[in-house]
Design a protein around this motif. Structure first.
Motif, PDB file in Angstrom:
ATOM      1  N   UNK A  68       0.857  -1.196   0.000  1.00 22.38           N
ATOM      2  CA  UNK A  68       0.000   0.000   0.000  1.00 22.38           C
ATOM      3  C   UNK A  68       0.886   1.237   0.000  1.00 22.38           C
ATOM      4  N   UNK A  70       2.793  -2.219   4.675  1.00 21.02           N
ATOM      5  CA  UNK A  70       2.009  -3.461   4.705  1.00 21.02           C
ATOM      6  C   UNK A  70       0.514  -3.193   4.733  1.00 21.02           C
ATOM      7  N   UNK A  71       0.140  -2.014   5.207  1.00 20.48           N
ATOM      8  CA  UNK A  71      -1.273  -1.648   5.209  1.00 20.48           C
ATOM      9  C   UNK A  71      -1.392  -0.142   4.984  1.00 20.48           C
ATOM     10  N   UNK A  72      -2.596   0.274   4.642  1.00 23.47           N
ATOM     11  CA  UNK A  72      -2.835   1.667   4.275  1.00 23.47           C
ATOM     12  C   UNK A  72      -2.570   2.599   5.448  1.00 23.47           C
ATOM     13  N   UNK A  73      -2.995   2.198   6.631  1.00 22.26           N
ATOM     14  CA  UNK A  73      -2.830   3.049   7.803  1.00 22.26           C
ATOM     15  C   UNK A  73      -1.354   3.305   8.098  1.00 22.26           C
TER      16      UNK A  73
END
Lengths: 152, 712
Positions: free
Chosen positions: B232, B275-278
């Motif tokens: 992401x 690894x993630x959007x946040x």
């Protein structure tokens, strides 16, 4: 650190930062993309899930807060007993773009679990947090009433 | 206008396992005497991409049909599905024309395909642009299947009928479509297949094909695309419009943040991969980037002044009679200045694009209103030929015009190329609201002279509105999107003068649902109401007296007034306001019942009469009326983008309010379908709402409303 919780009826462990919002744990780590991102600040409730039966904006819930709890997402809505609500959404032709609808359905499901036959005022209060830009509010109201009727 | 040329394509080849039929339409050359119908989002070259390729400008793909050997049928629809439901309407039309039960039909959204020219959804064009071609494709496939059956039976095709996905003839067992696929694939498509009469049409009464997936979480939107090994991405953004990236500090601390995979620095960007959007957002906010230059002087007040100063410089867009003489000699003259703000689109699904670049090929997955524009822009950004870039369509979580701009796809392509792995770029809501591409700010100076009978004898509308088209490199002359809804004032006034100025301001603009009509209908319909009040006339009667040559305007206006009980007593503190407007080939009148609660406007009911000529699916059209009204009402009450020191003030739903559930008015819809050519539906109910509401408020307060939004 690893957090263990019940997700749609099954045990789930996830190794991620404690403060990671549940929204992103679901969407990006567990690939359950039915829970939608709309604002990230708890203003639109597109990300509504149930935590121990209570509707919450998943963007405002840290992963660590659901340890040991039961989380229901739209993917688990039918198994959780909300299939008649989803059916009412289809019958009444509610969704347009559809992005906010998982949140709308789970918010309505929490209302109907608490108040089986809600009046307009109760529906207004329960549904006010969940934003829709497509103008589906009138049909959401109709679908909630038709789902209530189906269970009466 | 001479008809377009339609060429049917048989795409499957002889002996194939499926029969695939589509058609390409080559538009007739433009008639120089004809005023072109705006297809606002569709008809331009891609931003930054030079002149359009011949295929792009000259051909358009219709839906295409794939008949499988197992008797199922796949209908591939090139329109975007952003909630408007036109893909369902086109699928129903195609299934009916082909003669196949809808339960055997699978609908898929078309990827960008270089064989088929332009794919773009906007300008309320899906049904009016594609209905006839879609129908023709169904007819062509039906004719080929019929011909194959007739040959097998050694009868004339005219002795065969098609029903329930099979070909029938007297004395023979029906042949299901699947059994005819191999034979039909050897045939040339007919070039003029007979169409089933509309009177014999029997569209399936089934829920929209996309609804089930939208209530069980399985529908795949742009943000829901998941590709193996994907990361992401979040981009560093300048806080002030127009800034360039300056220095980038030590990135080690950001790289060490939880979830961060990498930080990528390109020629003109810095992006975090995570690894993630946040985690990508969190790290992006910590990037040590300095920004240089920018339009630090830019304020809303400055924009207002620039527009006001530009008013006298406008070019003449319409000049009937001699308005200045009439204005100079009239005894009663009304002058008013109106101001409409910048508006953001704010679709509920934030913008995103997923891109995987592998050597000399690339794949793009995105919620886009224009797969072909997206492909061209991505190809240019990647330095690849268009045929090397695949663009896969997804559902769109709202579009409203925003998703016809490919900026977010270009950004994702650049990041993915540098990353060397699949990347999903996600825009936060703050990036969406602050990220430019707004409905233009505009200022309007109006003057009208009333004759002895109270009717206007002269109407002058000078507007200043920054040009959307100039920003696309299509400047020169009057931007027609700035005058639509103003220059075509429908009222019978002997002298009408409309001028348009386009002050240059460093704010990115784009098409916002109903485009120029979104502000011009508000201005013209509020001003005509003010004139009615000055003349002491009823607003509906006053308009009707000026619409003698506009029967479709008059019809929707009369019906809306009758349906709303215009003139009947309303509850204490309530008032009616009315507006009528033509846009995108359709005519719409609305009556708004409003009150003031603690000084804040409250809309109780909207009565809407819409005349789009014909409709395919009335239920979906009614939904689009609701959609337009909610969209327009949100904008009228709260919609604004303000600038202060070059920064966009608004950022998220707390300071960019949109209508909530308990604020939804009752909406009563009547559709007029008298058989005129199809008009659009997705936009035409948007423009009348704001003026009808403001006209009701004028009755309540005695003061005209000349500035939007109404609250805040």
């Amino acid at each position: 650190m690893s957090v263990t919780f019940t997700l749609n009826g099954a045990s789930q462990s996830l190794d991620a930062p404690d403060e990671l919002p549940l929204l992103w744990a679901l969407r990006d780590h567990l690939n359950l993309t039915g829970t939608k991102f709309g604002c990230g600040i708890g203003q639109c409730w597109a990300c509504t899930v149930h935590v121990d039966g209570v509707p919450m904006a998943a963007c405002q819930v840290p992963l660590s807060a659901v340890a040991g709890k039961a989380v229901t997402t739209i993917e688990g809505a039918t198994d959780a007993g909300f299939g008649h609500i989803q059916d009412a959404w289809v019958t009444e032709g509610v969704p347009q773009c559809g992005w906010c609808q998982p949140g709308q359905i789970l918010k309505a499901a929490a209302l109907l679990s608490r108040v089986p036959d809600p009046d307009d005022a109760a529906i207004d209060v329960a549904m006010k947090p969940v934003l829709c830009r497509c103008g589906t509010y009138a049909r959401i109201r109709a679908a909630i009433k038709s789902a209530a009727e189906a269970r009466s | 206008m001479s008809p377009s040329r339609r060429t049917f394509l048989q795409l499957s080849g002889a002996g194939a396992l499926a029969l695939v039929v589509g058609c390409v339409t080559t538009p007739a050359p433009p008639d120089p005497d004809e005023v072109p119908t705006p297809r606002t989002l569709d008809d331009g070259p891609r931003p930054g991409a030079g002149p359009p390729a011949a295929a792009d400008a000259g051909t358009e793909l219709s839906a295409w049909v794939t008949v499988h050997a197992d008797d199922t049928v796949t209908l591939t629809i090139p329109e975007a599905e952003m909630g408007q439901g036109s893909t369902h309407a086109l699928a129903l039309v195609l299934a009916d024309e082909l003669g196949v039960p809808f339960e055997r039909v699978r609908v898929r959204l078309a990827d960008a395909d270089s064989r088929f020219g332009r794919q773009s959804t906007g300008g309320s064009s899906s049904i009016r642009g594609s209905h006839d071609d879609t129908r023709a494709v169904g007819a062509a496939a039906r004719a080929m299947l019929t011909a194959a059956a007739a040959a097998r039976w050694q009868v004339e095709p005219g002795a065969c009928t098609v029903k329930d996905g099979a070909v029938h003839t007297d004395g023979q067992e029906p042949l299901p479509f699947g059994a005819l696929v191999a034979d039909a694939s050897t045939l040339e498509p007919p070039q003029d297949p007979p169409l089933k009469p509309i009177s014999e049409r029997s569209l399936a009464d089934v829920p929209r094909w996309d609804l089930r997936s939208k209530v069980d979480g399985t529908a795949v939107f742009g943000l829901d695309v998941r590709v193996p090994d994907m990361v992401y991405a979040a981009l560093a953004r300048s806080p002030i419009l127009g800034q360039r990236r300056g220095g980038v500090g030590d990135l080690a601390a950001v790289r060490a943040m939880p979830g961060v995979v990498d930080v990528i620095t390109g020629d003109d960007f810095v992006a975090v991969l995570a690894r993630d959007t946040w985690s990508a957002f969190q790290a992006r906010d910590q990037l040590p980037v300095t920004w240089e230059g920018g339009h630090t002087e830019l304020t809303t007040e400055g924009v207002r002044t620039a527009c006001r100063d530009a008013l006298p410089t406008g070019a003449v867009a319409r000049d009937d009679g001699d308005a200045s003489v009439a204005l100079a000699s009239a005894s009663r003259v009304l002058e008013a200045t109106y101001e409409a703000p910048y508006l953001a689109h704010v679709p509920m699904e934030p913008l995103s694009a997923t891109v995987h670049v592998q050597g000399d090929r690339a794949e793009v997955w995105a919620a886009t209103q224009s797969p072909t524009r997206a492909r061209a822009a991505a190809a240019e950004a990647l330095g690849l030929p268009e045929d090397a870039v695949a663009v896969h369509a997804t559902f769109l979580g709202g579009g409203f015009g925003r998703r016809s701009h490919p900026d977010y796809i270009v950004e994702a392509a650049k990041i993915a190329k540098a990353a060397g792995r699949p990347v999903q770029l996600v825009w936060s809501r703050e990036e969406d609201i602050r990220g430019g591409r707004y409905r233009p700010f505009s200022v309007h100076s109006l003057r009208a002279a009333l004759g002895p009978d109270g009717k206007p004898v002269a109407w002058e509308h000078r507007l200043a509105c920054p040009s959307i088209l100039a920003g696309m490199g299509r400047g020169g002359g009057i931007d027609r999107t700035s005058i639509e809804g103003a220059a075509n004032l429908p009222y019978g006034v002997p002298a009408v003068r409309v001028t348009a100025a386009a002050p240059e301001l460093p704010v990115s603009l784009w098409f916002w649902r109903s485009v120029g009509s979104s502000q011009n209908a508000w201005v013209t319909e509020c001003f005509i109401d003010e004139l009615a009040a000055l003349a002491g006339a009823d607003p509906v009667s006053y308009r009707l007296a000026l619409l003698a040559d506009k029967p479709r305007h008059a019809r929707v206006l009369k019906r809306a007034a009758a349906r709303a009980g215009w003139g009947s007593p309303l509850p204490e503190g309530h008032a009616h306001g009315v507006a009528v407007h033509e846009s995108f080939g359709s005519f719409c009148a609305q009556v708004v019942e409003a009150s003031l609660e603690g000084g804040t406007p409250r809309v109780h009911k909207v009565t809407c009469v819409l005349d789009p000529g014909q409709v395919v699916t009335p239920d979906a059209v009614e939904a689009q009326v609701h959609s337009s009204i909610v969209y327009a009402l949100s904008a009228a009450l709260w919609g604004r983008i303000d600038l202060d020191g070059g920064r966009v003030v608004q950022s998220n739903f707390h300071d960019h309010r949109v209508l909530r559930f308990d604020e939804m008015p009752e909406v009563d819809v009547e559709l007029v379908t008298e058989g005129e050519p199809f008009g659009g539906v997705g936009e035409p109910p948007t423009p009348p709402l704001a003026p009808a509401l403001c006209n009701a408020l004028r009755v309540l307060t005695g003061e005209p409303v000349r500035k939007l939004p109404l609250v805040g």
